[in-house]
Design a protein around this motif. Structure first.
Motif, PDB file in Angstrom:
ATOM      1  N   ALA A 176     -38.400   6.390  15.766  1.00 26.63           N
ATOM      2  CA  ALA A 176     -37.851   6.478  14.417  1.00 26.63           C
ATOM      3  C   ALA A 176     -38.738   5.649  13.502  1.00 26.63           C
ATOM      4  O   ALA A 176     -39.207   4.591  13.866  1.00 26.63           O
ATOM      5  CB  ALA A 176     -36.427   5.944  14.392  1.00 26.63           C
ATOM      6  N   SER A 177     -39.001   6.147  12.332  1.00 25.32           N
ATOM      7  CA  SER A 177     -39.738   5.347  11.366  1.00 25.32           C
ATOM      8  C   SER A 177     -38.769   4.927  10.272  1.00 25.32           C
ATOM      9  O   SER A 177     -37.634   5.364  10.234  1.00 25.32           O
ATOM     10  CB  SER A 177     -40.917   6.128  10.791  1.00 25.32           C
ATOM     11  OG  SER A 177     -40.441   7.214  10.033  1.00 25.32           O
ATOM     12  N   VAL A 178     -39.212   4.090   9.409  1.00 24.58           N
ATOM     13  CA  VAL A 178     -38.347   3.575   8.357  1.00 24.58           C
ATOM     14  C   VAL A 178     -38.999   3.829   7.010  1.00 24.58           C
ATOM     15  O   VAL A 178     -40.211   4.016   6.919  1.00 24.58           O
ATOM     16  CB  VAL A 178     -38.092   2.072   8.550  1.00 24.58           C
ATOM     17  CG1 VAL A 178     -37.283   1.831   9.798  1.00 24.58           C
ATOM     18  CG2 VAL A 178     -39.385   1.305   8.590  1.00 24.58           C
ATOM     19  N   PRO A 179     -38.200   3.856   5.949  1.00 26.63           N
ATOM     20  CA  PRO A 179     -38.773   4.071   4.629  1.00 26.63           C
ATOM     21  C   PRO A 179     -39.808   3.001   4.307  1.00 26.63           C
ATOM     22  O   PRO A 179     -39.664   1.846   4.679  1.00 26.63           O
ATOM     23  CB  PRO A 179     -37.568   3.950   3.693  1.00 26.63           C
ATOM     24  CG  PRO A 179     -36.378   4.152   4.544  1.00 26.63           C
ATOM     25  CD  PRO A 179     -36.771   3.685   5.907  1.00 26.63           C
ATOM     26  N   ARG A 180     -40.838   3.385   3.624  1.00 29.59           N
ATOM     27  CA  ARG A 180     -41.904   2.470   3.250  1.00 29.59           C
ATOM     28  C   ARG A 180     -41.722   2.029   1.804  1.00 29.59           C
ATOM     29  O   ARG A 180     -41.229   2.787   0.978  1.00 29.59           O
ATOM     30  CB  ARG A 180     -43.273   3.144   3.375  1.00 29.59           C
ATOM     31  CG  ARG A 180     -43.526   3.732   4.718  1.00 29.59           C
ATOM     32  CD  ARG A 180     -43.743   2.628   5.745  1.00 29.59           C
ATOM     33  NE  ARG A 180     -43.966   3.241   7.017  1.00 29.59           N
ATOM     34  CZ  ARG A 180     -43.028   3.410   7.917  1.00 29.59           C
ATOM     35  NH1 ARG A 180     -41.818   3.001   7.722  1.00 29.59           N
ATOM     36  NH2 ARG A 180     -43.298   3.980   9.065  1.00 29.59           N
TER      37      ARG A 180
ATOM     38  N   LYS B 114     -42.685   1.574  -1.893  1.00 25.49           N
ATOM     39  CA  LYS B 114     -43.506   2.330  -2.844  1.00 25.49           C
ATOM     40  C   LYS B 114     -43.964   3.669  -2.285  1.00 25.49           C
ATOM     41  O   LYS B 114     -44.977   4.207  -2.707  1.00 25.49           O
ATOM     42  CB  LYS B 114     -44.725   1.502  -3.278  1.00 25.49           C
ATOM     43  CG  LYS B 114     -44.355   0.195  -3.913  1.00 25.49           C
ATOM     44  CD  LYS B 114     -45.590  -0.613  -4.227  1.00 25.49           C
ATOM     45  CE  LYS B 114     -45.188  -2.004  -4.688  1.00 25.49           C
ATOM     46  NZ  LYS B 114     -46.340  -2.891  -4.823  1.00 25.49           N
ATOM     47  N   GLY B 115     -43.268   4.218  -1.307  1.00 27.26           N
ATOM     48  CA  GLY B 115     -43.579   5.526  -0.769  1.00 27.26           C
ATOM     49  C   GLY B 115     -44.844   5.599   0.058  1.00 27.26           C
ATOM     50  O   GLY B 115     -45.297   6.679   0.400  1.00 27.26           O
ATOM     51  N   LYS B 116     -45.443   4.466   0.393  1.00 24.57           N
ATOM     52  CA  LYS B 116     -46.668   4.458   1.186  1.00 24.57           C
ATOM     53  C   LYS B 116     -46.334   4.585   2.664  1.00 24.57           C
ATOM     54  O   LYS B 116     -45.350   4.044   3.128  1.00 24.57           O
ATOM     55  CB  LYS B 116     -47.458   3.167   0.958  1.00 24.57           C
ATOM     56  CG  LYS B 116     -47.980   3.020  -0.449  1.00 24.57           C
ATOM     57  CD  LYS B 116     -48.728   1.728  -0.605  1.00 24.57           C
ATOM     58  CE  LYS B 116     -49.194   1.543  -2.029  1.00 24.57           C
ATOM     59  NZ  LYS B 116     -49.855   0.259  -2.230  1.00 24.57           N
ATOM     60  N   THR B 117     -47.165   5.301   3.399  1.00 25.02           N
ATOM     61  CA  THR B 117     -47.004   5.411   4.839  1.00 25.02           C
ATOM     62  C   THR B 117     -47.948   4.420   5.500  1.00 25.02           C
ATOM     63  O   THR B 117     -49.111   4.332   5.136  1.00 25.02           O
ATOM     64  CB  THR B 117     -47.341   6.834   5.314  1.00 25.02           C
ATOM     65  OG1 THR B 117     -46.468   7.738   4.650  1.00 25.02           O
ATOM     66  CG2 THR B 117     -47.174   6.960   6.813  1.00 25.02           C
ATOM     67  N   VAL B 118     -47.455   3.679   6.454  1.00 29.21           N
ATOM     68  CA  VAL B 118     -48.270   2.709   7.172  1.00 29.21           C
ATOM     69  C   VAL B 118     -48.897   3.407   8.362  1.00 29.21           C
ATOM     70  O   VAL B 118     -48.209   4.012   9.172  1.00 29.21           O
ATOM     71  CB  VAL B 118     -47.400   1.513   7.644  1.00 29.21           C
ATOM     72  CG1 VAL B 118     -48.248   0.519   8.411  1.00 29.21           C
ATOM     73  CG2 VAL B 118     -46.727   0.860   6.456  1.00 29.21           C
TER      74      VAL B 118
ATOM     75  N   ARG C 231     -39.908  -4.270   4.911  1.00 30.08           N
ATOM     76  CA  ARG C 231     -40.020  -3.287   5.991  1.00 30.08           C
ATOM     77  C   ARG C 231     -41.462  -3.061   6.435  1.00 30.08           C
ATOM     78  O   ARG C 231     -41.734  -2.866   7.609  1.00 30.08           O
ATOM     79  CB  ARG C 231     -39.406  -1.963   5.573  1.00 30.08           C
ATOM     80  CG  ARG C 231     -37.913  -2.059   5.444  1.00 30.08           C
ATOM     81  CD  ARG C 231     -37.333  -0.659   5.325  1.00 30.08           C
ATOM     82  NE  ARG C 231     -35.892  -0.779   5.377  1.00 30.08           N
ATOM     83  CZ  ARG C 231     -35.205  -0.900   6.507  1.00 30.08           C
ATOM     84  NH1 ARG C 231     -35.829  -0.889   7.654  1.00 30.08           N
ATOM     85  NH2 ARG C 231     -33.900  -1.007   6.486  1.00 30.08           N
ATOM     86  N   ASP C 232     -42.386  -3.064   5.492  1.00 32.67           N
ATOM     87  CA  ASP C 232     -43.786  -2.834   5.864  1.00 32.67           C
ATOM     88  C   ASP C 232     -44.277  -3.895   6.841  1.00 32.67           C
ATOM     89  O   ASP C 232     -44.989  -3.592   7.793  1.00 32.67           O
ATOM     90  CB  ASP C 232     -44.691  -2.820   4.631  1.00 32.67           C
ATOM     91  CG  ASP C 232     -44.575  -1.527   3.843  1.00 32.67           C
ATOM     92  OD1 ASP C 232     -44.041  -0.535   4.378  1.00 32.67           O
ATOM     93  OD2 ASP C 232     -45.036  -1.512   2.692  1.00 32.67           O
ATOM     94  N   TYR C 233     -43.907  -5.145   6.601  1.00 30.13           N
ATOM     95  CA  TYR C 233     -44.319  -6.231   7.496  1.00 30.13           C
ATOM     96  C   TYR C 233     -43.829  -5.974   8.909  1.00 30.13           C
ATOM     97  O   TYR C 233     -44.606  -6.032   9.864  1.00 30.13           O
ATOM     98  CB  TYR C 233     -43.781  -7.571   6.992  1.00 30.13           C
ATOM     99  CG  TYR C 233     -43.996  -8.689   7.989  1.00 30.13           C
ATOM    100  CD1 TYR C 233     -45.227  -9.330   8.075  1.00 30.13           C
ATOM    101  CD2 TYR C 233     -42.977  -9.085   8.865  1.00 30.13           C
ATOM    102  CE1 TYR C 233     -45.433 -10.343   8.997  1.00 30.13           C
ATOM    103  CE2 TYR C 233     -43.182 -10.093   9.785  1.00 30.13           C
ATOM    104  CZ  TYR C 233     -44.402 -10.719   9.848  1.00 30.13           C
ATOM    105  OH  TYR C 233     -44.616 -11.720  10.769  1.00 30.13           O
TER     106      TYR C 233
END
Length: 104
Positions: free
Chosen positions: A8-12, A14-18, A53-55
């Motif tokens: 499962a991924s999570v929302p990023r 500013k809409g950026k995908t990591v 979340r990004d971290y």
């Protein structure tokens, strides 16, 4: 042999995908400690808000890039992603397939 795990991924922000990192700072010798640390940190309600979340997603992605992961470690990392995407972490999940390095 390349393994793929559906996580499962999570929302990023500013809409950026990591994107997955090319290399991992973790080895077979220190990955268990890193997984245990993230298990403790993400078990706290709303932990994702502390650093964002990004971290947390980047930390998990670095774990997945470790070339010496065992099936048990892969399962624990998958559970971390689920924790990050859980309602207690204020996020909705989608799915993403992340490639894993071959087992050593």
């Amino acid at each position: 042999m390349e393994r793929k795990v559906k996580l499962a991924s999570v929302p990023r922000n500013k809409g950026k995908t990591v994107q997955p990192h090319a290399a991992s700072p973790y080895t077979g010798k220190n990955v268990d400690g890193a997984i245990a640390h993230l298990e403790r940190a993400l078990s706290i309600p709303d932990a994702a808000r502390v650093f964002g979340r990004d971290y947390w997603h980047n930390r998990i992605t670095e774990l997945l890039a470790c070339p010496a992961l065992t099936p048990t470690q892969t399962k624990r990392i998958s559970q971390l992603v689920q924790l990050l995407a859980s309602p207690g972490q204020s996020g909705r999940s989608s799915t993403q397939t992340l490639p894993l390095a071959a087992e050593v």
